[in-house]
Write an enzyme that holds these catalytic residues in place. Sequence first.
Site, PDB file in Angstrom:
ATOM      1  N   HIS A 124       8.054  -5.905   3.883  1.00 50.75           N
ATOM      2  CA  HIS A 124       8.562  -4.716   3.244  1.00 50.75           C
ATOM      3  C   HIS A 124       9.894  -4.583   3.973  1.00 50.75           C
ATOM      4  CE1 HIS A 124       8.597  -0.376   2.710  1.00 50.75           C
ATOM      5  NE2 HIS A 124       7.555  -0.474   1.862  1.00 50.75           N
ATOM      6  N   ASP A 201       2.704  -5.394  10.824  1.00 46.97           N
ATOM      7  CA  ASP A 201       2.676  -3.931  10.048  1.00 46.97           C
ATOM      8  C   ASP A 201       1.425  -3.779   9.097  1.00 46.97           C
ATOM      9  OD1 ASP A 201       3.018  -2.431   7.791  1.00 46.97           O
ATOM     10  OD2 ASP A 201       4.709  -3.366   7.133  1.00 46.97           O
ATOM     11  N   GLN A 204      -1.123  -2.032   4.917  1.00 44.49           N
ATOM     12  CA  GLN A 204      -1.960  -2.275   3.748  1.00 44.49           C
ATOM     13  C   GLN A 204      -3.263  -2.749   4.338  1.00 44.49           C
ATOM     14  OE1 GLN A 204      -1.238  -1.521   0.644  1.00 44.49           O
ATOM     15  NE2 GLN A 204       0.887  -0.719   0.887  1.00 44.49           N
ATOM     16  N   LYS A 227      -1.817   6.154   3.611  1.00 47.80           N
ATOM     17  CA  LYS A 227      -2.226   5.175   2.700  1.00 47.80           C
ATOM     18  C   LYS A 227      -3.615   4.824   3.082  1.00 47.80           C
ATOM     19  CE  LYS A 227       2.308   2.739   2.570  1.00 47.80           C
ATOM     20  NZ  LYS A 227       2.680   2.361   1.201  1.00 47.80           N
ATOM     21  N   CYS A 364      10.000  -2.399  -2.613  1.00 50.29           N
ATOM     22  CA  CYS A 364      10.862  -2.496  -1.252  1.00 50.29           C
ATOM     23  C   CYS A 364      10.329  -3.731  -0.765  1.00 50.29           C
ATOM     24  CB  CYS A 364      10.173  -1.289  -0.568  1.00 50.29           C
ATOM     25  SG  CYS A 364      10.595   0.245  -0.810  1.00 50.29           S
TER      26      CYS A 364
HETATM   27  N1  PMP Z   1       5.087  -1.802   5.082  1.00 53.37           N
HETATM   28  C1  PMP Z   1       4.207  -1.920   4.152  1.00 53.37           C
HETATM   29  C2  PMP Z   1       3.567  -3.342   3.985  1.00 53.37           C
HETATM   30  C3  PMP Z   1       4.055  -0.979   3.168  1.00 53.37           C
HETATM   31  O1  PMP Z   1       3.283  -1.335   2.187  1.00 53.37           O
HETATM   32  C4  PMP Z   1       4.755   0.133   3.241  1.00 53.37           C
HETATM   33  C5  PMP Z   1       4.734   1.262   2.197  1.00 53.37           C
HETATM   34  N2  PMP Z   1       4.826   0.954   1.001  1.00 53.37           N
HETATM   35  C6  PMP Z   1       5.654   0.358   4.627  1.00 53.37           C
HETATM   36  C7  PMP Z   1       5.548  -0.672   5.305  1.00 53.37           C
HETATM   37  C8  PMP Z   1       6.141   1.819   4.908  1.00 53.37           C
HETATM   38  O2  PMP Z   1       5.296   2.849   4.758  1.00 53.37           O
HETATM   39  P1  PMP Z   1       5.769   4.222   4.964  1.00 53.37           P
HETATM   40  O3  PMP Z   1       6.624   4.478   3.680  1.00 53.37           O
HETATM   41  O4  PMP Z   1       4.466   4.900   4.777  1.00 53.37           O
HETATM   42  O5  PMP Z   1       6.394   4.486   6.187  1.00 53.37           O
END
Ligand code: PMP
Length: 406
Positions: A124, A201, A204, A227, A364
Site C-alpha cells: 500500500h 503492515d 488487512q 478496519k 493505493c
Molecule cells: N496498509 C494497508 C494494507 C491498507 O489496506 C491500508 C488502508 N487501505 C493502509 C495501510 C492504510 O491505513 P489507514 O489509511 O487506515 O492509515
Amino acid sequence: MNVHAPLTSIRSDFPGLVTAEGQPWHYLDTAATAQKPQAVIDATIRAMGADYATVHRGVYARSADMTLAFEAARMRVAKFLNAERVDEIVFVRGATEGINLVAQSWGGVNLEPGDRILLSQLEHHSNIVPWQLIAERTGAAIDVVPLTEDGRIDLDAMAAMIRPEHKLVALAHVSNVLGSVLDVKRAARIAHDAGALLLIDGCQAAPRMRIDVQALGCDFYLFSGHKLYGPTGIGVLWARHAILADMPPYHGGGAMIDKVTFERTTYAPPPARFEAGTPAIVETIGLAAAIDYVDAIGLDRIAAHEDVLVARTRDALRGINSVRLLGPEDAAGIVSFAMDGVHPHDIGTILDESGVAIRAGHHCAQPLMTHLGVEATARASFGLYSDESDVEALLKGLDRVRAIFG
Ligand code: PMP
C-alpha cells in the site's frame, strides 16, 4: 467452538448495513473501512457523553476514571496482539501515521547513506511513501521484493536478494488488493538472519486472523482501528520494547515529556514518548469495544466465515469468461478482478445501482497495478457481517454489467 458455524444474526448489530430506504445494503468494501457494530457506537457515545473527560492530567474523579478506561484499552490491545508488555502499544491515528512514525523516528537515527530498505511490489502507498521520505532524508535506498505468479510476496526471492545493507524490511501481512497472506514467521527469519528488522503492515490481517506478535517474530506491527470495526482516527503501533526505548520522539508537545526547560527537555519512556498531545480518547475507548466485539465472535470463526465467502465468490467469477481473477486461491477476505472491456469504475457504478458497494480503483497500490498490467481493479472485500446474500447480489449485479456492456 465450531469455527464453521455461520455468523447469522450478526448483521442486525450493524446499523450501517441498511440503505436510507431501509433495504439491505450489500457492503463489500470492508477492506477500505468496516461498518461499526452498535456496541462500538454505544461505547463511543458514552465516552463522548456521560463519561467524557481528559486523561492523564485531571485531578478529579471523572478524569481518573477516563484515564483508567484509556489505559485499560491499551491493555486490551496488548492482549489482542499477545504483546509481551503493555508499554509496547503506541496509540497512533492509524497505520499510516504509525509507519511514518517508525520511518521518521527509527529510520532517522538508524539509516545512513549506503543502507537499504526492502519493500514488496504489493505494498500500500502508506508502506512505500514514508520510506521514500526517510530514504531521501538519510541517503538510504529502497529495493523491492517481487511477487510470485499467483500474487504473493516471493520469500525465496527475498532470501536471495537480502544483504547486510538492508536494515529494515517492511511488508503487508495481507495484501489489500489481492488478499494474499504473508508467511510472517519465515519473512522474520529471513530478515533477522540478514540482520534486518521486520515491520508488518497488519491493516488487512488484524480484522480477519488471530495475531500473536511474539509468535510471528516481527519487530513492528501496525493496524488501523477503523478496519477492525472500530472508529477512525485511532490505530496501533506495536514494537518490541527494546526497539521503542531506543527511538527518539516523533512529535513534540504535552504528555510526551519528562522535564522541559528552555535549555533542555527530556522525554517520557515509551509509549508516552510517542503520544504527544491530548490523545484520541473517545476513539481509543471505541477501539477497545471493537476488540471486545470481535473477540467475542472469535477471529478463527471470522477467518473461516470469510474463507467460505471468498471461495464461493472466486468459484462463481471463474465461471464468467470475461472475468480475470487476481490473487491466490487462498486469499483472505478479498477478491479482486478485472472484466474484459469494462472499466472497474463502471462495474462499481452499475453495482451501486443494484445496492452493492465494491471498491474500484488502484487501491493505493499503483506499483502493484503496474505489475498486474492494469490501471485499476474491482475489489469485493468481506467482513464478519458479510453473507451469501452479498455474494448473490454481487453476481446478479455483474450479470447486469455484462448485459449492459454486451
Ligand atoms: N496498509 C494497508 C494494507 C491498507 O489496506 C491500508 C488502508 N487501505 C493502509 C495501510 C492504510 O491505513 P489507514 O489509511 O487506515 O492509515
